[in-house]
Design a protein around this motif. Structure first.
Motif, PDB file in Angstrom:
ATOM      1  N   UNK A 234       0.816  -1.212   0.000  1.00  0.00           N
ATOM      2  CA  UNK A 234       0.000   0.000   0.000  1.00  0.00           C
ATOM      3  C   UNK A 234       0.851   1.265   0.000  1.00  0.00           C
ATOM      4  N   UNK A 235       2.185   1.118  -0.017  1.00  0.00           N
ATOM      5  CA  UNK A 235       3.060   2.282  -0.020  1.00  0.00           C
ATOM      6  C   UNK A 235       3.360   2.815   1.362  1.00  0.00           C
ATOM      7  N   UNK A 236       3.158   2.005   2.407  1.00  0.00           N
ATOM      8  CA  UNK A 236       3.358   2.435   3.786  1.00  0.00           C
ATOM      9  C   UNK A 236       4.447   1.583   4.439  1.00  0.00           C
ATOM     10  N   UNK A 237       4.765   1.934   5.683  1.00  0.00           N
ATOM     11  CA  UNK A 237       5.788   1.202   6.423  1.00  0.00           C
ATOM     12  C   UNK A 237       5.210   0.715   7.744  1.00  0.00           C
ATOM     13  N   UNK A 238       5.750  -0.407   8.246  1.00  0.00           N
ATOM     14  CA  UNK A 238       5.421  -0.837   9.603  1.00  0.00           C
ATOM     15  C   UNK A 238       6.233   0.013  10.571  1.00  0.00           C
ATOM     16  N   UNK A 239       5.560   0.591  11.564  1.00  0.00           N
ATOM     17  CA  UNK A 239       6.225   1.458  12.538  1.00  0.00           C
ATOM     18  C   UNK A 239       6.628   0.693  13.781  1.00  0.00           C
ATOM     19  N   UNK A 240       6.404   1.316  14.959  1.00  0.00           N
ATOM     20  CA  UNK A 240       6.762   0.681  16.218  1.00  0.00           C
ATOM     21  C   UNK A 240       5.904  -0.556  16.458  1.00  0.00           C
ATOM     22  N   UNK A 241       6.509  -1.582  17.060  1.00  0.00           N
ATOM     23  CA  UNK A 241       5.790  -2.810  17.380  1.00  0.00           C
ATOM     24  C   UNK A 241       5.804  -3.030  18.882  1.00  0.00           C
ATOM     25  N   UNK A 242       4.614  -3.123  19.467  1.00  0.00           N
ATOM     26  CA  UNK A 242       4.468  -3.434  20.884  1.00  0.00           C
ATOM     27  C   UNK A 242       3.752  -4.762  21.012  1.00  0.00           C
ATOM     28  N   UNK A 243       3.763  -5.328  22.221  1.00  0.00           N
ATOM     29  CA  UNK A 243       3.210  -6.667  22.405  1.00  0.00           C
ATOM     30  C   UNK A 243       2.205  -6.687  23.551  1.00  0.00           C
ATOM     31  N   UNK A 244       1.250  -7.603  23.454  1.00  0.00           N
ATOM     32  CA  UNK A 244       0.225  -7.746  24.476  1.00  0.00           C
ATOM     33  C   UNK A 244      -0.151  -9.213  24.604  1.00  0.00           C
ATOM     34  N   UNK A 245      -0.624  -9.595  25.781  1.00  0.00           N
ATOM     35  CA  UNK A 245      -1.122 -10.956  25.981  1.00  0.00           C
ATOM     36  C   UNK A 245      -2.640 -10.963  26.048  1.00  0.00           C
ATOM     37  N   UNK A 246      -3.256  -9.797  25.920  1.00  0.00           N
ATOM     38  CA  UNK A 246      -4.708  -9.695  25.998  1.00  0.00           C
ATOM     39  C   UNK A 246      -5.343  -9.978  24.643  1.00  0.00           C
TER      40      UNK A 246
ATOM     41  N   UNK B  58      -4.073  -4.530  17.281  1.00  0.00           N
ATOM     42  CA  UNK B  58      -4.552  -3.202  16.877  1.00  0.00           C
ATOM     43  C   UNK B  58      -3.476  -2.504  16.064  1.00  0.00           C
ATOM     44  N   UNK B  59      -3.888  -1.486  15.330  1.00  0.00           N
ATOM     45  CA  UNK B  59      -2.960  -0.686  14.539  1.00  0.00           C
ATOM     46  C   UNK B  59      -3.237   0.788  14.769  1.00  0.00           C
ATOM     47  N   UNK B  60      -2.261   1.606  14.511  1.00  0.00           N
ATOM     48  CA  UNK B  60      -2.408   3.059  14.620  1.00  0.00           C
ATOM     49  C   UNK B  60      -1.590   3.709  13.513  1.00  0.00           C
ATOM     50  N   UNK B  61      -2.237   4.447  12.562  1.00  0.00           N
ATOM     51  CA  UNK B  61      -3.633   4.871  12.585  1.00  0.00           C
ATOM     52  C   UNK B  61      -4.601   3.777  12.168  1.00  0.00           C
ATOM     53  N   UNK B  62      -5.863   3.877  12.711  1.00  0.00           N
ATOM     54  CA  UNK B  62      -6.898   2.916  12.365  1.00  0.00           C
ATOM     55  C   UNK B  62      -8.261   3.573  12.162  1.00  0.00           C
ATOM     56  N   UNK B  63      -8.381   4.876  12.455  1.00  0.00           N
ATOM     57  CA  UNK B  63      -9.675   5.545  12.314  1.00  0.00           C
ATOM     58  C   UNK B  63     -10.229   5.344  10.913  1.00  0.00           C
ATOM     59  N   UNK B  64     -11.479   4.911  10.828  1.00  0.00           N
ATOM     60  CA  UNK B  64     -12.196   4.738   9.568  1.00  0.00           C
ATOM     61  C   UNK B  64     -11.546   3.684   8.667  1.00  0.00           C
ATOM     62  N   UNK B  65     -10.752   2.795   9.259  1.00  0.00           N
ATOM     63  CA  UNK B  65     -10.093   1.750   8.471  1.00  0.00           C
ATOM     64  C   UNK B  65     -10.635   0.382   8.846  1.00  0.00           C
ATOM     65  N   UNK B  66     -10.674   0.059  10.133  1.00  0.00           N
ATOM     66  CA  UNK B  66     -11.091  -1.253  10.607  1.00  0.00           C
ATOM     67  C   UNK B  66     -12.477  -1.215  11.259  1.00  0.00           C
TER      68      UNK B  66
ATOM     69  N   UNK C  62       4.322   5.620   8.671  1.00  0.00           N
ATOM     70  CA  UNK C  62       4.495   4.429   9.488  1.00  0.00           C
ATOM     71  C   UNK C  62       3.196   4.098  10.216  1.00  0.00           C
ATOM     72  N   UNK C  63       2.857   2.821  10.205  1.00  0.00           N
ATOM     73  CA  UNK C  63       1.677   2.334  10.911  1.00  0.00           C
ATOM     74  C   UNK C  63       2.168   1.475  12.073  1.00  0.00           C
ATOM     75  N   UNK C  64       1.884   1.920  13.290  1.00  0.00           N
ATOM     76  CA  UNK C  64       2.327   1.206  14.483  1.00  0.00           C
ATOM     77  C   UNK C  64       1.436  -0.015  14.712  1.00  0.00           C
ATOM     78  N   UNK C  65       2.041  -1.114  15.167  1.00  0.00           N
ATOM     79  CA  UNK C  65       1.329  -2.380  15.333  1.00  0.00           C
ATOM     80  C   UNK C  65       1.455  -2.883  16.771  1.00  0.00           C
ATOM     81  N   UNK C  66       0.334  -3.346  17.326  1.00  0.00           N
ATOM     82  CA  UNK C  66       0.350  -4.065  18.597  1.00  0.00           C
ATOM     83  C   UNK C  66       0.123  -5.534  18.308  1.00  0.00           C
TER      84      UNK C  66
END
Length: 289
Positions: free
Chosen positions: A238-250, A260-268, A282-286
């Protein structure tokens, strides 16, 4: 060791003709989570076949919980080879570990020198000719009806034209343009990248031609629920990059999947209207761990 998969062959023996053959397996995910799966050959069997003779003709894929996929193994042995041989297939999670795999049942096949049996000469029956005539007349009538319904008009070629110019050409042909915008790396903004139906095809009943137009902005795709590798590939396309990656057990997402991703408004959201950003954003990923 728990069994992640159930592997069922179509038959216990591969039928071979001219030293070539294939067999289909049904591979089922026996777990309650999505499994990113790859398929390999297993040759730790009595009288194993040579690895270069066989290939698994099914690419890695995600198998949903309790879902199944069809896996095809193909054989191509050198001429003059003979004897009885065996092999099996292995379904393994990706990335593969020493425990996350299942070995399927052993499959046998026999290679023999010489050509296979010669089929008897084909004889044309009168009823075959009759069926052929009926089919030809039906196809001809369908084509004539399609031409009459569309007024004999075909879709003009508007590829690589500016958006407003393409719409003018379609309007002159009695057609309407439906615009979809997307980011195409290296392409000038506002240009037609593809069209549906393609040039030369009959005009559709609704007279609508969908145009894919290059945009100066990139559309943010929804990657939530995808495995990390698949999500990063989708963002790159899509012409974008993966940004910061954080982790969760929830959450209930599968391990190594994007929560989840950020930005995500009006996307998911259930009714997305789309979100456009500058290329390279950059799109940040959890991620679920």
């Amino acid at each position: 060791m728990p069994s992640f998969y159930s592997i069922t062959p179509l038959s216990g023996q591969m039928l071979v003709t001219g030293n070539q053959g294939e067999i289909t397996f049904s591979v089922a995910n026996t777990t309650d989570r999505i499994l990113q799966t790859r398929f390999d050959l297993g040759l730790d069997v009595p009288t194993p076949a040579k690895k270069e003779w066989l290939q698994v003709d099914t690419k890695p894929c995600n198998i949903p919980p309790k879902g199944t996929v069809q896996v095809i193994a193909k054989l191509k042995a050198p001429p003059g080879t003979e004897g009885a041989y065996h092999f099996c297939i292995v379904a393994a999670t990706a990335p593969r570990t020493d425990e996350d795999f299942t070995v399927g049942p052993t499959i046998s096949f026999t290679l023999a020198k010489g050509a296979g049996p010669v089929a008897p000469p084909f004889k044309i029956k009168w009823w075959m000719i009759l069926i052929g005539v009926v089919v030809v007349l039906a196809i001809g009538g369908g084509i004539l009806a399609l031409v009459l319904r569309n007024g004999g008009s075909n879709v003009p070629d508007v590829g690589n034209k500016k958006s407003d110019e393409a719409q003018t050409i379609l309007e002159k042909a009695g057609l309407k343009a439906k615009i979809h915008e997307g980011f195409y790396p290296g392409k000038d903004a506002g240009m037609v990248q593809s069209q549906t139906p393609t040039a030369g095809q009959p005009a559709p009943d609704d007279k609508v031609v969908t145009l894919e137009i290059s945009s100066a902005l990139a559309s943010v795709p929804c990657v939530e629920g995808l495995q990390v590798f698949d999500a990063m590939t989708k963002l790159k396309n899509a012409g974008l990059q993966a940004g910061d990656q954080t982790y969760t057990i929830d959450g209930t997402a599968a391990n190594n999947a994007v929560v989840t991703q950020n930005p995500r408004n009006e996307v998911c959201t259930p009714h997305p209207s789309g979100l456009k950003v500058a290329p390279g954003t950059k799109v940040n990923l959890q991620i679920k761990r």
